[in-house]
Design a protein around this motif. Structure first.
Motif, PDB file in Angstrom:
ATOM      1  N   LEU A  45     -10.918 -31.034 -27.338  1.00 30.14           N
ATOM      2  CA  LEU A  45     -12.115 -31.911 -26.794  1.00 30.14           C
ATOM      3  C   LEU A  45     -12.932 -32.171 -28.267  1.00 30.14           C
ATOM      4  O   LEU A  45     -13.345 -33.469 -28.497  1.00 30.14           O
ATOM      5  CB  LEU A  45     -13.233 -31.155 -26.110  1.00 30.14           C
ATOM      6  N   GLU A  46     -12.876 -31.341 -29.201  1.00 31.96           N
ATOM      7  CA  GLU A  46     -13.628 -31.641 -30.613  1.00 31.96           C
ATOM      8  C   GLU A  46     -12.876 -32.759 -31.242  1.00 31.96           C
ATOM      9  O   GLU A  46     -13.598 -33.320 -31.574  1.00 31.96           O
ATOM     10  CB  GLU A  46     -13.465 -30.213 -31.543  1.00 31.96           C
ATOM     11  N   LYS A  47     -11.697 -32.724 -31.245  1.00 28.08           N
ATOM     12  CA  LYS A  47     -10.765 -33.742 -31.667  1.00 28.08           C
ATOM     13  C   LYS A  47     -11.284 -35.173 -31.137  1.00 28.08           C
ATOM     14  O   LYS A  47     -11.323 -36.157 -31.692  1.00 28.08           O
ATOM     15  CB  LYS A  47      -9.293 -33.256 -31.935  1.00 28.08           C
ATOM     16  N   THR A  48     -11.056 -34.977 -29.698  1.00 24.23           N
ATOM     17  CA  THR A  48     -11.309 -36.387 -28.895  1.00 24.23           C
ATOM     18  C   THR A  48     -12.591 -36.704 -29.141  1.00 24.23           C
ATOM     19  O   THR A  48     -12.685 -37.794 -29.535  1.00 24.23           O
ATOM     20  CB  THR A  48     -11.096 -35.973 -27.576  1.00 24.23           C
ATOM     21  N   TYR A  49     -13.849 -35.935 -29.208  1.00 25.81           N
ATOM     22  CA  TYR A  49     -15.075 -36.320 -29.450  1.00 25.81           C
ATOM     23  C   TYR A  49     -15.546 -36.867 -30.950  1.00 25.81           C
ATOM     24  O   TYR A  49     -16.080 -37.741 -30.814  1.00 25.81           O
ATOM     25  CB  TYR A  49     -16.075 -35.323 -29.102  1.00 25.81           C
ATOM     26  N   SER A  50     -14.737 -36.367 -31.830  1.00 30.15           N
ATOM     27  CA  SER A  50     -14.912 -36.543 -33.025  1.00 30.15           C
ATOM     28  C   SER A  50     -14.362 -38.189 -33.640  1.00 30.15           C
ATOM     29  O   SER A  50     -14.827 -38.600 -34.506  1.00 30.15           O
ATOM     30  CB  SER A  50     -14.260 -35.700 -34.119  1.00 30.15           C
ATOM     31  N   SER A  51     -13.696 -38.684 -32.648  1.00 35.15           N
ATOM     32  CA  SER A  51     -13.164 -39.965 -32.898  1.00 35.15           C
ATOM     33  C   SER A  51     -14.451 -40.988 -32.463  1.00 35.15           C
ATOM     34  O   SER A  51     -14.431 -42.185 -32.933  1.00 35.15           O
ATOM     35  CB  SER A  51     -12.053 -40.402 -32.156  1.00 35.15           C
ATOM     36  N   THR A  52     -15.192 -40.494 -31.773  1.00 34.64           N
ATOM     37  CA  THR A  52     -16.545 -41.358 -31.387  1.00 34.64           C
ATOM     38  C   THR A  52     -17.942 -41.035 -32.005  1.00 34.64           C
ATOM     39  O   THR A  52     -18.702 -41.730 -32.244  1.00 34.64           O
ATOM     40  CB  THR A  52     -16.853 -41.345 -29.717  1.00 34.64           C
ATOM     41  N   PHE A  53     -18.088 -39.448 -32.086  1.00 35.32           N
ATOM     42  CA  PHE A  53     -19.446 -39.197 -32.510  1.00 35.32           C
ATOM     43  C   PHE A  53     -18.957 -38.574 -33.817  1.00 35.32           C
ATOM     44  O   PHE A  53     -17.897 -37.764 -34.254  1.00 35.32           O
ATOM     45  CB  PHE A  53     -19.676 -38.293 -31.507  1.00 35.32           C
ATOM     46  N   PRO A  54     -20.324 -38.313 -34.853  1.00 36.37           N
ATOM     47  CA  PRO A  54     -20.117 -37.415 -35.652  1.00 36.37           C
ATOM     48  C   PRO A  54     -19.811 -35.785 -35.410  1.00 36.37           C
ATOM     49  O   PRO A  54     -20.371 -35.449 -34.100  1.00 36.37           O
ATOM     50  CB  PRO A  54     -21.419 -37.495 -36.477  1.00 36.37           C
ATOM     51  N   GLU A  55     -19.320 -35.155 -36.333  1.00 30.71           N
ATOM     52  CA  GLU A  55     -19.126 -33.582 -35.888  1.00 30.71           C
ATOM     53  C   GLU A  55     -20.218 -32.850 -35.237  1.00 30.71           C
ATOM     54  O   GLU A  55     -20.057 -32.180 -34.520  1.00 30.71           O
ATOM     55  CB  GLU A  55     -18.456 -32.720 -37.050  1.00 30.71           C
ATOM     56  N   GLU A  56     -21.410 -33.115 -35.793  1.00 31.82           N
ATOM     57  CA  GLU A  56     -22.583 -32.294 -35.453  1.00 31.82           C
ATOM     58  C   GLU A  56     -22.856 -32.594 -33.835  1.00 31.82           C
ATOM     59  O   GLU A  56     -23.725 -31.735 -33.103  1.00 31.82           O
ATOM     60  CB  GLU A  56     -23.982 -32.706 -36.247  1.00 31.82           C
ATOM     61  N   ILE A  57     -22.318 -33.779 -33.378  1.00 31.01           N
ATOM     62  CA  ILE A  57     -22.548 -34.033 -32.008  1.00 31.01           C
ATOM     63  C   ILE A  57     -21.348 -33.679 -31.195  1.00 31.01           C
ATOM     64  O   ILE A  57     -21.410 -33.220 -30.091  1.00 31.01           O
ATOM     65  CB  ILE A  57     -22.894 -35.525 -31.647  1.00 31.01           C
ATOM     66  N   ALA A  58     -19.970 -34.029 -31.809  1.00 33.20           N
ATOM     67  CA  ALA A  58     -18.882 -33.820 -31.069  1.00 33.20           C
ATOM     68  C   ALA A  58     -18.672 -32.405 -30.580  1.00 33.20           C
ATOM     69  O   ALA A  58     -18.344 -32.026 -29.716  1.00 33.20           O
ATOM     70  CB  ALA A  58     -17.766 -34.235 -32.092  1.00 33.20           C
ATOM     71  N   VAL A  59     -19.157 -31.563 -31.789  1.00 32.57           N
ATOM     72  CA  VAL A  59     -18.687 -30.126 -31.451  1.00 32.57           C
ATOM     73  C   VAL A  59     -19.393 -29.538 -30.352  1.00 32.57           C
ATOM     74  O   VAL A  59     -18.893 -28.691 -29.465  1.00 32.57           O
ATOM     75  CB  VAL A  59     -18.632 -29.002 -32.916  1.00 32.57           C
TER      76      VAL A  59
END
Length: 420
Positions: free
Chosen positions: A163-177
């Motif tokens: 999920l971290e990897k998936t979200y990091s393609s759309t959001f910055p890491e501080e939001i994705a994680v």
């Protein structure tokens, strides 16, 4: 009074012990990895997650309540609902401000309700089965508990990493994680609500599952502790229980952060999915094999024959982390093998502590005395674990793992004085 049990034990024992193991691994292991990914420093991670051992340390203090108030079945089902609520609370707070503070508060709720669930589930197991079936299903319940550990340390961490990897393609890491871990905890909450609903209908209703009303519970409670501390060799036994995992209690809090940390600060720079695979799958399989072999060998020759070998197995494989910290290998197979060696040794060695506590608890109040032993065992994990993060940040990963090797010495000294 005999229990009228109509439901097959196969329908509820595996799910009951899966439900017992999962919140424990969430609080003890998953929390460490999640807080590391949220950017919390190692000192705070080790201190606050070690404090979460406290409910398991002091659970003998409120275990009489589970006997006196309501039925064991009621406690099991209620605690599963509370655990589900705690998991949902963590999921809700992670994306917001002060995520560490609020999620930690829900972790405390999770820890206390999980420890209470342990008391009730173990009591219900003895009420729901006759002696022959209790012996038969010990292996089944242990397997279900191990499956919960595999799910928590492995599959869930891998899922959060994906999920971290998936979200990091759309959001910055501080939001994705935080989002990734929030979704993960929502799914865990749903799983526990489903377990609650399932057990509401499937758990049997033994006739002898009734609140204890006879005698003076307070007097019986104090008598349990008095007889425990009057046991022969109590000082040496408590020293052994507290010190046997002195090194491991510190290592376990720093191992995952070490694997996750960037190489420039001394870590191995692995991602969440890799840590889930290495520590949660490969490591847990090695731990389980070590535990099985430890039981087989001990059954053959006895604890007295194996105690020194098992103490060595618990402590000496920790040297693989010294190698990893100084060499910094990038080969995933090499890192996995190192972790597997340490976990195999831990599984093999831990058998000695478990069996020693069983032997030491033997007597008229062996269930209560074993619970006190497990409380001291948890204390032996909690106190050293609390300072491990501070020590690591003070001296760095390389010197910290050298320190761990020094910390193996007290367990060898403690073994010398116990009577088997």
């Amino acid at each position: 009074m005999k229990s009228k049990i109509t439901k097959s034990p196969w329908s509820w024992i595996p799910t009951l012990y899966f439900a017992q193991g999962l919140p424990y691994v969430v609080v003890m292991t998953l929390a460490v990895i999640m807080f590391k990914r949220l950017g919390i420093n190692n000192t705070d991670i080790a201190l606050y997650t070690s404090w979460l051992y406290l409910p398991w340390v002091i659970k003998p203090l409120w275990s009489p309540l589970v006997d006196i108030v309501k039925t064991k079945r009621w406690w099991v089902i209620t605690m599963q609902l509370v655990i589900g609520g705690g998991l949902a609370g963590i999921a809700l707070t992670l994306p917001g401000p002060h995520a560490f503070r609020y999620s930690l508060a829900f972790m405390w709720l999770l820890a206390f309700s999980s420890a209470t669930h342990d008391i009730a589930a173990d009591g219900f197991y003895m009420l729901g089965l006759d002696t022959k079936k209790q012996a038969f299903f010990v292996g089944i319940r242990n397997t279900a508990y191990r499956l919960a550990m595999l799910t928590g340390q492995g599959l869930i961490v891998m899922f959060a990493g994906w999920l971290e990897k998936t979200y990091s393609s759309t959001f910055p890491e501080e939001i994705a994680v935080p989002r990734a871990w929030s979704v993960t905890f929502y799914l865990l909450a749903i799983l526990f609500v489903l377990l609650f609903l399932y057990h509401q209908f499937i758990l049997p209703k033994p006739e002898n599952d009734i609140p204890v009303k006879n005698g003076n519970p307070l007097n019986a409670f104090f008598q349990t502790f008095i007889t425990f501390f009057q046991k022969k060799g109590i000082i040496a036994a408590l020293a052994f229980i507290l010190l046997f995992r002195f090194a491991e209690s510190q290592l376990v809090k720093i191992a995952s952060p070490f694997l996750l940390d960037k190489p420039e600060v001394g870590g191995l720079g692995l991602n969440t999915m890799q840590v889930g695979t290495i520590y949660g799958v490969v490591g847990l399989i090695a731990l389980t094999i070590g535990g099985i072999l430890g039981g087989i060998f001990m059954a053959k020759n006895g604890l007295k024959h194996w105690i020194w070998w098992m103490t060595a197995a618990m402590n000496l494989p920790n040297i693989v982390y010294v190698y990893l910290a100084f060499v910094h290998p990038s080969n995933i197979w090499l890192i996995s093998s190192a972790v597997a060696i340490e976990q195999f040794g831990y599984g093999f060695g831990f058998t000695a502590l478990t069996y020693f506590m069983m032997l030491f608890s033997k007597g008229p109040q062996q269930t209560a005395h074993y619970a006190i032993c497990t409380g001291f065992m948890a204390l032996g994990m909690m106190l050293p674990g609390m300072i491990s993060g501070y020590i690591q940040e003070l001296i760095g990963y390389q010197h910290f793992f050298l320190w761990i090797m020094l910390c193996t010495i007290p367990s060898f000294i403690a073994v010398k004085y116990i009577k088997i």
